[in-house]
Design an enzyme around this catalytic site. Structure first.
Site, short mmCIF file in Angstrom:
data_model
loop_
_atom_site.label_atom_id
_atom_site.label_comp_id
_atom_site.label_asym_id
_atom_site.label_seq_id
_atom_site.Cartn_x
_atom_site.Cartn_y
_atom_site.Cartn_z
N GLU B 59 0.90 -1.19 -0.72
CA GLU B 59 0.52 0.02 -0.41
C GLU B 59 1.34 1.26 -0.30
O GLU B 59 1.50 1.05 0.73
CB GLU B 59 -0.92 0.26 0.94
CG GLU B 59 -2.08 -1.43 1.41
CD GLU B 59 -3.04 -1.65 2.81
OE1 GLU B 59 -3.81 -1.70 2.71
OE2 GLU B 59 -2.01 -0.84 3.85
N ASP B 230 -7.60 -5.17 9.37
CA ASP B 230 -7.09 -3.82 8.23
C ASP B 230 -6.98 -3.82 6.60
O ASP B 230 -6.33 -3.82 5.84
CB ASP B 230 -5.82 -3.15 8.73
CG ASP B 230 -4.56 -4.35 8.86
OD1 ASP B 230 -5.30 -5.02 8.30
OD2 ASP B 230 -3.72 -3.92 9.37
#
Lengths: 349, 349
Positions: B59, B230
Site C-alpha cells: 500500500e 485492516d
C-alpha cells in the site's frame, strides 16, 4: 541480510549511465519498455495518485505485474528553477510482490528523463515518417538532450532544430550536444524550428494551457512527440493539430485527464501505444498522415526502467545497501529487537 | 546541498526511540497525532492505494496539509514470518509541498508499530472506562508490546491479560514486558484473557475473516481496541459485538472497506475519531456503553509520525544524508551534469 535494500544514488546512476553509454542505455531501456508494453495485459494499472498545490504536483505512480511491484515518487514544480531546484525530481522503488520487500531504491530524476526519452523514441519508431532525419526540439530544458539522443539511437535523427523561449537554454542544449553526432541549428522561433522537420518534439515546462505548437506549425506527414503537457491545465499543442492527427497514448484513463487530449471530447478516438508495439494496431499508415504521441508518462515505463537498472547494476558494485527494513532475529519480536539494542548500549556504556 | 535527503535507518530509529524512551516517545507522538487530528479539515485525504496479491498487499498512503506532504510504503504479508520476514514492513517520506523536495526518508516498520499504538491509546483516552487498569491483549506478535506500553503511558493500564493461538508468542511478549511496570497474566483462551478486562485489544495477523473476539467475550462497559482487521476480507471481531458497540473510526471511506465494519451495512453509523479529539463529538458517555475503535491505520497518523521524528532528530546527529536527488549546477542542465561527471572521470583516468 533481509533488512538491506540496494540503493542507487544520483552519483551511482551517473556512473551506470556513463559505464553503459547514454545511447546504449537508451536503446536497452527502450527494449525493456517494449518488452513490458507487449505484455500490457499482465499489469495492474491505475492512474497516478496526484497531490496538487499552487506550486506544483507530487505524484505516486505504482505498477505491478504480479511478480514485481514498482512505484515512483515524482514532482512537477515549474518555479523550482528559480531556487536552483529541478522542475521534475523523482525516486522510485522496485519490490518483490511475494514478500512486499523492496529490491531496489533508486534515484529517478535522471532515470525519468531517460525513460521518457526512450518511450518517445519507441513511439516514433512506429509513427515517424520512414527515413526521418530532422527533428524540431521545442523546449531546451532538462529533458531536451535525452530526447535528442534517444531519437538518434532509435530513430536515426541526426539533424536538430532547437527552439526555446529562453535563448540561454538553447545555447546550453546546443553546447551539450556538440560532438555527439548531430547537425544542430538554433532557431529564433517555433516556425523556424519546424521548417523541414519530419518529427516535432515539444518538451516545455510551462504549467498552463499554452500553445507552444500552433496549428500552422504542423504540416502533412509530420510526427509530433508531445512530451511537456502532462497534468490537468498544462498543454502545449493547439487543438487544431490534435484534430488533424492520429493520436497515440499510453494509458487512456490517465492521458484523458493529463495529456494534450484534455482539450478534446472525452470520447475522441485514440490508439493505445502498447497495441502498436504488440502488433495489434497499425502505427503510421501513410506518408501524409499526421501522427501525435501524447506522452504523459505512465507507471509501467518506470517499472521497466527500475527492472532494467536492477539487472544492469547486478554484479557491478554500483550502489550500496541501505538499512531500510527492520530485521529482528524472530520476525514477531520487533520490540525485542529494541530491547536487545538497549542491552547492547548498556553493555557498551 | 539541495540533493541530500536526511535518512533515518532502522538502527537510527532504535537509537532515537531508546534516547527518548519508549513511553515518552509514545506520549509525545500521541500528542502530535492529536494535534493533527484537531486540524483534520486542513488535510488532503484519500484512501490508501492498495495492490493486492495472493500473498499480501502493498500500500501507498499519502497525506498532505498543504505545507508538508508524506507518504508511507507499507506491506501486509501474513506468511512472511515463515521466511523470517516482517508481516508488516514499511518506510516513508516527508516532503516540502512548495518544492516537492523530500525532507526525510525514514524506516517505518518500527515507527508504524509506535504510531498504531499511540493512535489506539489516543482513542482509548476518550473511550475506555474511567480508571481502567486491566487490558486483554489478544495477539502477542510484533505490535503487542507497543500497544501495552502506549496504554500504560496514556491510559493507565498496568494489568495485562495476554492470549495468542501460539503460546510461544505469549511467552515472548510476557518476557519482553518484564520489569516494565505491568502485572502480566498469560491466558489459555480468549475467554480467560477478557475476564475482568476493561479494555480488550485485538491485534492478530490472520488475513481472513476470523472471529478472534466472539460476541460473548465483550461485556457491558468494555472498550474494544480492534487493531488487526485492516484489509478487505480480514476481520477479527464478531459482528454481534459491532452491533452492540458505538464505533469510532479514522477515515470512513477507508474503514468501510478495510475495517471490522466491512461486516456491517455501508451506512451503519460510525463516529470519526478526530471529532472526539477535537471536542466536536462525545467519547464515552456512560459506564455500560460498549465502545469500539475500528483501527485500520490512516495516512495522517504517518504524517504525524514523520513530522514528529523529523523534529526529534533535528540537532541530534542521528541519521545521515542520502544522495537521492539530482542537483546540477544549473537546474535545466541535467544532461550537462552527466557530461561533467564524464569529464571528471576522463581527467581522473
Amino acid at each position: 541480510m533481509l533488512n538491506l535494500v540496494p540503493f542507487v544514488s544520483v552519483d551511482d546512476m551517473m556512473r551506470l549511465v556513463l559505464d553503459v553509454g547514454v545511447e546504449r542505455f537508451l536503446v536497452e531501456l527502450a527494449g525493456t519498455i517494449e518488452e513490458d508494453f507487449r505484455r500490457w495485459d499482465s499489469f495492474d494499472k491505475v492512474p497516478r495518485l496526484a497531490s496538487h498545490s499552487p506550486d506544483g504536483v507530487i505524484e505516486l505512480m505504482p505498477a505491478s505485474d504480479g511478480a514485481l511491484y514498482s512505484f515512483k515518487y515524482v514532482t512537477g514544480h515549474p518555479k523550482n528553477g528559480s531556487t536552483g531546484r529541478q522542475t521534475v525530481a523523482a525516486f522510485g522503488m522496485l519490490a518483490d510482490v511475494a514478500t512486499g520487500y523492496p529490491l531496489l531504491l533508486c534515484e529517478m530524476t535522471i532515470l525519468t528523463a531517460l525513460r521518457t526519452a526512450a518511450t518517445s523514441a519507441v513511439a516514433a519508431k512506429f509513427l515517424a515518417p520512414k527515413g526521418a532525419r530532422t527533428m524540431a526540439l521545442i523546449g531546451n530544458g532538462a529533458q531536451a538532450e535525452f530526447q535528442a539522443l534517444a531519437f538518434k539511437a532509435l530513430v536515426g535523427i541526426d539533424r536538430l532544430r532547437l527552439y526555446d523561449v529562453d535563448p540561454a537554454a538553447t545555447r546550453k542544449c546546443a553546447a551539450n550536444l556538440q560532438g555527439l553526432g548531430f547537425d544542430v541549428h538554433a532557431s529564433a522561433s517555433v516556425a523556424e524550428a519546424v521548417e523541414g522537420a519530419e518529427v516535432v518534439t515539444t518538451v516545455t515546462a510551462d504549467k498552463r494551457n499554452a500553445t507552444v505548437l500552433g496549428d500552422n506549425h504542423v504540416g502533412a506527414g509530420v510526427h509530433v512527440n508531445a512530451v511537456g503537457g502532462d497534468c490537468p491545465g498544462k498543454t502545449e499543442v493547439h487543438a487544431g493539430v490534435l484534430r488533424r492527427a492520429d493520436i497515440f497514448v499510453e494509458y487512456p484513463p490517465q492521458t484523458r485527464v493529463e495529456g494534450e487530449i484534455q482539450q478534446l471530447a472525452p470520447d475522441h478516438p485514440v490508439v493505445e501505444l502498447w497495441r502498436v508495439v504488440a502488433g495489434e494496431a497499425p502505427g503510421r499508415r501513410d506518408a501524409r498522415q499526421v501522427t501525435l504521441f501524447d506522452s504523459v508518462g505512465f507507471a509501467i515505463e518506470d517499472f521497466s526502467a527500475l527492472r532494467y537498472v536492477r539487472a544492469k547494476v547486478a554484479g557491478t558494485g554500483i550502489g550500496r545497501d541501505l538499512d531500510l527494513l527492520a530485521d529482528p532475529d524472530e520476525p514477531r519480536d520487533l520490540f525485542g529487537m529494541l530491547l536487545r539494542a538497549e542491552a547492547r548500549r548498556a553493555a557498551a556504556a
